[in-house]
Scaffold this active site. Structure first.
Site, short mmCIF file in Angstrom:
data_model
loop_
_atom_site.label_atom_id
_atom_site.label_comp_id
_atom_site.label_asym_id
_atom_site.label_seq_id
_atom_site.Cartn_x
_atom_site.Cartn_y
_atom_site.Cartn_z
N ASP A 229 -7.48 -4.89 -6.26
CA ASP A 229 -6.31 -4.44 -5.49
C ASP A 229 -5.12 -5.27 -5.94
OD1 ASP A 229 -7.88 -2.69 -4.05
OD2 ASP A 229 -8.24 -4.09 -2.42
N ASP A 385 -10.68 7.60 2.09
CA ASP A 385 -10.70 6.48 3.04
C ASP A 385 -11.04 7.01 4.43
OD1 ASP A 385 -9.97 4.37 1.30
OD2 ASP A 385 -7.88 5.01 1.38
#
Length: 531
Positions: A229, A385
């Site tokens: 990330d 997600d």
């Protein structure tokens, strides 16, 4: 003179970088006449057969390429560079290939297999060739939905084969003309050795086919993927971070777990099968203005010779000067910077909502469809997600439910998995199973399945979520979120059948080394790639 025929689709930067890393220089084919001037010609590529042939015709490359091949001059085709040597492909009916090798390219049967065939598999070398002189049985990286079939008419071309449901041709050679279905520039040290053989002029011939040789089966490995990330910290530097339930700040500052290029190189050395970059800030308004992230890809592809995926901002946009860019334009820049796949997250939810509003069918306008049409299904990953929504009975919702072993706060025995956008902060009226199915129809080649509930917990993958999505689609699925120990990786492979598992924080902090994960998987007789 080594010449690269870049017909305009896919990541060829990694191939250029691999050639340079091996100590060779390369020139670009810019005009049709350059093909016949080449001393060694490399034709790489991914994407659709028809789009590749159309582009070759438009550039005027087909006839000089046929002349070069007919003369038996040194040639190495990679992926599409192999498939276009055949007469045609089921992928593009009616489109003629170069016709050098008899036979057709056909789609894998996806009734029992995940398609694309994506990941690390072995090759079965059927003839002696200098091209494979250094090959010691290592796994090589494949990513394709169509395969060349061996027939009596093309048997004298077949150099190596691979099994995925059925045997297919994974390498061909006659004289100095050769081609491979796998990507040597993405196959780590083994692929680089093979590529060096061609560049040095060693792959000049192959012996006749072996007679009576044992046909040992080949096996596709489960993939272990390291995820980074990436975002800008308060000083404006790009750092790898990891949050607790999406909060990446610690003591008021962005949590810094390392520099993205250095960390990606470390994971490559440690045996990661792929590396994924997720840009969790940056380019929310103008994706192509985010030059630092493009530079991360460019620099990483100089040191990392396994597949690279980039996610974040893959969508259409209009910049501050009123210039419109399609999602395809954005993806093209990232492919050119070194990405092999692009990951589409929140945008995929909005796409599916629009598709369902139209009755469930695509119209060719979505980012998924546009990118898959040019670069192939294997280039498009959809990142989901979801979070759990509990209900007392399946009849209480229109969504796909599971009977859960983890009851809800009021003892509810059923749940559905709600898709979210904006980094998990906003729920939508669509479930993960529905989203995955529609995205598969639109042309996505892989699902990256996260879990809002498990992210950062170390409690293990959400097996109920993963199992529900894996059983709903025929494309590969990557399980993500929740890994905390080596046992969790084996558990998700054994109980759900997913093709890959991804982790971030436990790798960054060295709590669970990649080598330890693979060692444990091998103890459990789960096929993996050795580093």
């Amino acid at each position: 003179m080594i010449s690269l025929l870049d017909y305009g689709a896919g990541n060829v930067r990694s191939l250029r970088n691999a050639i340079h890393a091996l100590g060779f220089s390369v020139t670009e084919i810019e005009r049709p006449e350059d093909i016949l001037k080449a001393e060694r010609l490399i034709f790489p590529g991914v994407g659709a057969f028809g789009a590749a042939m159309e582009r070759l015709h438009r550039l005027g490359y087909v006839e000089p390429l046929r002349e070069y091949l007919a003369a038996g001059r040194p040639y190495l085709g990679i992926c599409i560079g192999l498939q276009t040597l055949f007469e045609g492909s089921e992928e593009s009916p009616g489109v003629a290939g170069l016709g050098l090798i008899p036979g057709q390219v056909r789609r894998f049967d996806d009734s029992e297999l995940a398609v694309p065939h994506m990941g690390w598999n072995d090759v079965r070398v059927e003839r002696d060739s200098p091209l494979f002189a250094d090959y010691a049985g290592e796994k090589l990286y494949f990513v394709h939905s169509y395969r060349a079939e061996q027939t009596a008419e093309n048997a004298d071309w077949v150099l190596a084969s691979t099994d995925y449901g059925c045997p297919f041709i994974s390498a061909v050679q006659r004289g100095q003309v050769g081609a491979v279905q796998f990507h040597p520039e993405k196959s780590g040290a083994a692929g680089l050795r093979l590529l060096r053989r061609f560049l040095a002029g060693d792959a000049v011939s192959a012996t006749p086919a072996r007679r009576g040789a044992a046909a040992a089966p080949t096996h596709l490995a489960r993939r272990i993927i390291a995820c980074l990330d990436v975002r800008a910290n308060d000083a404006g530097d790009l750092v790898v971070t990891k949050g607790d339930q999406y909060d990446v700040r610690e003591s008021g500052a962005v949590r810094n777990l390392g520099k993205p290029v250095e960390l990606a190189a470390r994971y490559y050395e440690e045996g990661a099968d792929e590396v994924t970059f997720l840009n969790i800030t940056g380019f929310r308004d103008f994706p192509l203005a985010d030059q630092p992230m493009l530079e991360v890809l460019e620099r990483a592809s100089e040191r990392v010779f396994v597949p690279l995926t980039i996610g974040g901002g893959i969508r259409a946009f209009t910049d501050g000067e009123g210039t419109h860019y399609s999602a395809l334009d954005v993806a093209d820049r990232y492919f050119r910077a070194g990405a092999d796949k692009v990951s589409i997250g929140s945008e995929a939810v909005h796409i599916v909502e629009q598709v369902l509003a139209r009755g469930g069918e695509g119209d060719g306008s979505s980012a998924i469809e546009q990118i898959a049409e040019v670069y192939g299904n294997q280039a498009v990953v959809v990142s989901i997600d979801p979070r759990r929504i509990y209900v007392e009975r399946p009849e209480d919702t229109r969504h796909h439910t599971v009977e859960t072993a983890e009851p809800g706060p009021d003892g509810e025995r059923y749940c559905w998995f709600q898709c979210t956008v904006k980094g998990g902060r906003e729920g939508r009226d669509i479930d993960a199973v529905e989203l995955a199915r529609v995205c598969e129809r639109l042309g996505a080649g892989e699902i990256l399945l996260n879990s809002i509930d498990r992210d950062g917990t170390g409690a293990g993958f959400d097996l109920e979520l993963v199992g529900a999505v894996r059983s709903a689609v025929r494309i590969p699925v990557i399980a993500s979120s929740g890994a905390g120990c080596v046992e969790h990786f084996a558990e998700v492979f054994e109980r759900t059948g997913v093709e890959a598992a991804l982790a971030a924080g436990v790798f960054h902090r060295r709590e669970v080394p990649i080598e330890a994960v693979k060692g444990y998987l091998r103890e459990r007789a789960i096929e993996t790639r050795l580093r």
